[in-house]
Design an enzyme around this catalytic site. Structure first.
Site, PDB file in Angstrom:
ATOM      1  N   ASP A  84       0.916  -1.035   0.069  1.00 31.00           N
ATOM      2  CA  ASP A  84      -0.126   0.059   0.065  1.00 31.00           C
ATOM      3  C   ASP A  84       0.870   1.246  -0.025  1.00 31.00           C
ATOM      4  O   ASP A  84       1.746   1.529   0.914  1.00 31.00           O
ATOM      5  CB  ASP A  84      -0.843  -0.134   1.127  1.00 31.00           C
ATOM      6  CG  ASP A  84      -2.119   1.188   1.402  1.00 31.00           C
ATOM      7  OD1 ASP A  84      -1.514   2.029   0.724  1.00 31.00           O
ATOM      8  OD2 ASP A  84      -2.667   1.198   2.241  1.00 31.00           O
ATOM      9  N   TYR A 120       0.379  -0.102  14.557  1.00 34.59           N
ATOM     10  CA  TYR A 120      -0.528  -0.526  13.420  1.00 34.59           C
ATOM     11  C   TYR A 120      -0.228   0.159  12.287  1.00 34.59           C
ATOM     12  O   TYR A 120      -0.504   1.621  12.520  1.00 34.59           O
ATOM     13  CB  TYR A 120      -2.164  -0.350  13.934  1.00 34.59           C
ATOM     14  CG  TYR A 120      -2.901  -0.858  12.733  1.00 34.59           C
ATOM     15  CD1 TYR A 120      -3.320  -1.808  12.321  1.00 34.59           C
ATOM     16  CD2 TYR A 120      -3.922   0.475  11.986  1.00 34.59           C
ATOM     17  CE1 TYR A 120      -4.227  -2.130  11.242  1.00 34.59           C
ATOM     18  CE2 TYR A 120      -4.622   0.041  11.114  1.00 34.59           C
ATOM     19  CZ  TYR A 120      -4.861  -0.915  10.706  1.00 34.59           C
ATOM     20  OH  TYR A 120      -5.773  -1.216   9.333  1.00 34.59           O
ATOM     21  N   LYS A 124      -3.628  -3.268   7.515  1.00 35.75           N
ATOM     22  CA  LYS A 124      -3.601  -4.379   7.601  1.00 35.75           C
ATOM     23  C   LYS A 124      -2.691  -5.049   6.667  1.00 35.75           C
ATOM     24  O   LYS A 124      -2.100  -4.409   5.745  1.00 35.75           O
ATOM     25  CB  LYS A 124      -4.843  -5.051   7.366  1.00 35.75           C
ATOM     26  CG  LYS A 124      -5.787  -5.215   8.508  1.00 35.75           C
ATOM     27  CD  LYS A 124      -5.554  -6.460   9.211  1.00 35.75           C
ATOM     28  CE  LYS A 124      -5.909  -6.273  10.562  1.00 35.75           C
ATOM     29  NZ  LYS A 124      -5.508  -7.278  11.506  1.00 35.75           N
TER      30      LYS A 124
HETATM   31  C1  F6R Z   1      -7.829  -0.646   7.029  1.00 32.73           C
HETATM   32  C2  F6R Z   1      -7.420   0.621   6.810  1.00 32.73           C
HETATM   33  C3  F6R Z   1      -8.521   1.691   6.996  1.00 32.73           C
HETATM   34  C4  F6R Z   1      -7.753   2.532   7.978  1.00 32.73           C
HETATM   35  C5  F6R Z   1      -9.013   3.641   8.381  1.00 32.73           C
HETATM   36  C6  F6R Z   1      -8.311   4.946   9.196  1.00 32.73           C
HETATM   37  O1  F6R Z   1      -6.670  -1.361   6.984  1.00 32.73           O
HETATM   38  O2  F6R Z   1      -6.422   1.027   6.090  1.00 32.73           O
HETATM   39  O3  F6R Z   1      -9.659   1.336   7.500  1.00 32.73           O
HETATM   40  O4  F6R Z   1      -7.596   2.274   8.969  1.00 32.73           O
HETATM   41  O5  F6R Z   1      -9.565   4.389   7.148  1.00 32.73           O
HETATM   42  O6  F6R Z   1      -7.302   5.528   8.411  1.00 32.73           O
HETATM   43  P1  F6R Z   1      -6.497   6.547   8.999  1.00 32.73           P
HETATM   44  O7  F6R Z   1      -5.897   6.115  10.361  1.00 32.73           O
HETATM   45  O8  F6R Z   1      -5.517   6.941   7.767  1.00 32.73           O
HETATM   46  O9  F6R Z   1      -7.442   7.685   9.280  1.00 32.73           O
HETATM   47 MG    MG Z   2      -4.263   1.967   3.088  1.00 34.15          MG
HETATM   48 MG    MG Z   3      -5.029  -2.359   1.595  1.00 36.59          MG
END
Ligand code: F6R
Ligand code: MG
Ligand code: MG
Length: 383
Positions: free
Chosen positions: A12, A230, A233
């Site tokens: 990613d 974290y 994923k």
């Molecule tokens: C799961 C994922 C998303 C983010 C969520 C919060 O793998 O990437 O669900 O965890 O959109 O994103 P942030 O922390 O970037 O605001």
């Molecule tokens: Mg992402």
């Molecule tokens: Mg992804």
């Protein structure tokens, strides 16, 4: 005999409008990089796609697994794409690239990889599965069904070439130093299930036919193990060979007809159904999901990729998708509660939840706290 290596390396590196899709201009740029690498004979062939917000580099070559040149090519491509993403303020640009410098292999640096070296058969059909908003344990269930469940794979009963069964190389992904066990099915089926049921700890790394033929390979990279927190994923990929003494492509795909529950979804903190979709629907929207998997079918021919066919772009999977969305709808109503929707506390260790819980920790008391009762204080009231 041609020995071809299939390397699927993904990361990613940033996405459009949140964690939704890899922008077209980044896909185009990655294709250009891959084309140049093919012209320089670093790789033999390639296909570039995306699973939601993950950029997927599917490469074939003759250099074997864990090859530095191949891994460096993938790493450099990701770095350049991330840079381009930053210039356009693409969301979370460079998210999975946990280091500035390449050290010989993408393993432990953020990207995920599944590789397989095969002696090409007379005809070599393969499927590549790429999932978004989930983790490597998501492939435990379908791979077990493909290679060990006769109710899924008729060939295990009917075809003498499959009758000898398959063995699973299983990785304990909680161990910092990679740790593997090999177990044979059907002989050790119950032990295999005892491990594979713990999807957050034991994941399939490889599958072999019991005569030693390689049949499947999965990425088992855990980002939080590298980053210590974290960072998205560990959206996994898997390579599966089909036919001629192996499960047929239809048997491989049959294993995805139950939208089984996987960890991931919003903030990597929830349980949701894994929904098989066509590439055009590979965009996690509702509550950043539900978690999705795409499947591309290729024929490998003398180190080249013929295809692909978009395997889940078929009305036969509409009922699975419908079921997945009904399950998603049900689970969403449970909101922040475990069990069911939010992951159990142990699996939330690397998310942002501990920071919230830490704030509460200091307010815990060994005595039961009774709030001051102000309800009986009627002075000043109209009574
Ligand atoms: C799961 C994922 C998303 C983010 C969520 C919060 O793998 O990437 O669900 O965890 O959109 O994103 P942030 O922390 O970037 O605001
Ligand atoms: Mg992402
Ligand atoms: Mg992804």
């Amino acid at each position: 005999m041609v020995e071809t290596t299939i390397s699927v390396i993904k990361a990613d590196i940033g996405s459009l409008a949140g964690h939704v899709i890899v922008p077209d201009f980044i896909l185009e740029f990655a294709r250009k990089e891959m084309k140049e690498a093919a012209e320089k004979k670093i790789i033999n062939d390639f296909y570039v796609t995306h699973a939601g917000d993950d950029l997927e580099l599917i490469m074939t070559h003759f250099k074997g697994e864990d090859n530095e040149e191949i891994h460096k090519l993938a790493w450099d491509t990701f770095m350049k794409c991330a840079e381009m993403g930053r210039e356009h303020k693409i969301y979370a640009a460079g998210q999975d690239l946990l280091s500035d410098t390449f050290s010989g292999n993408v393993k432990g640096m953020g990207p995920g990889s599944a590789e397989m070296t095969i002696t090409e058969r007379k005809s070599e059909p393969i499927a590549i599965f790429m999932a978004d908003k989930t983790d490597p344990g998501a492939f435990n269930y379908p791979l077990f069904r493909i290679f060990a469940d006769p109710f899924n794979t008729a060939g295990l009963v009917i075809d003498p070439n499959l009758h000898g069964g398959f063995s699973f190389v299983i990785q304990d992904i909680k161990k910092e130093i990679p740790c593997f066990i090999e177990m044979k099915c059907p002989a050790e089926m119950y032990d295999v299930l005892a491990l594979l049921g713990s999807t957050s700890r034991y994941t399939i790394k490889k599958v072999y036919r019991n005569d030693g033929m390689i049949t499947a390979s999965v990425s088992t990279d855990k980002l939080h193990m590298v980053a210590g927190k974290y960072v998205g994923k560990d959206d996994p990929v898997a390579i599966v060979r089909a036919h001629s003494g192996l499960p047929a492509m239809g048997e491989v795909l049959e294993a995805f007809t139950l939208p089984h529950l996987v960890a991931g979804w919003m903030r990597g903190s929830h349980v949701g159904p894994l929904m098989p979709v066509a590439i055009k629907d590979s965009r996690c929207t509702r509550f950043d999901g539900p978690p999705r998997v795409i499947g591309l079918g290729f024929q490998v021919c003398n180190g080249s990729l013929v295809g692909p066919v978009d395997l889940f772009e078929d009305v036969a999977f509409d009922i699975t998708r419908q079921r997945a969305m009904e399950i998603a709808d049900y689970l969403r109503r449970i909101g922040p509660f475990e069990p069911g929707h939010r992951l159990e506390e142990a699996s939330m260790e690397y998310t942002t939840l501990p920071r919230v819980l830490d704030k509460c920790a200091a307010r815990f008391s060994e005595e039961e706290i009774v709030p001051e009762d102000k309800s009986k204080d009627t002075s000043g009231s109209a009574e």
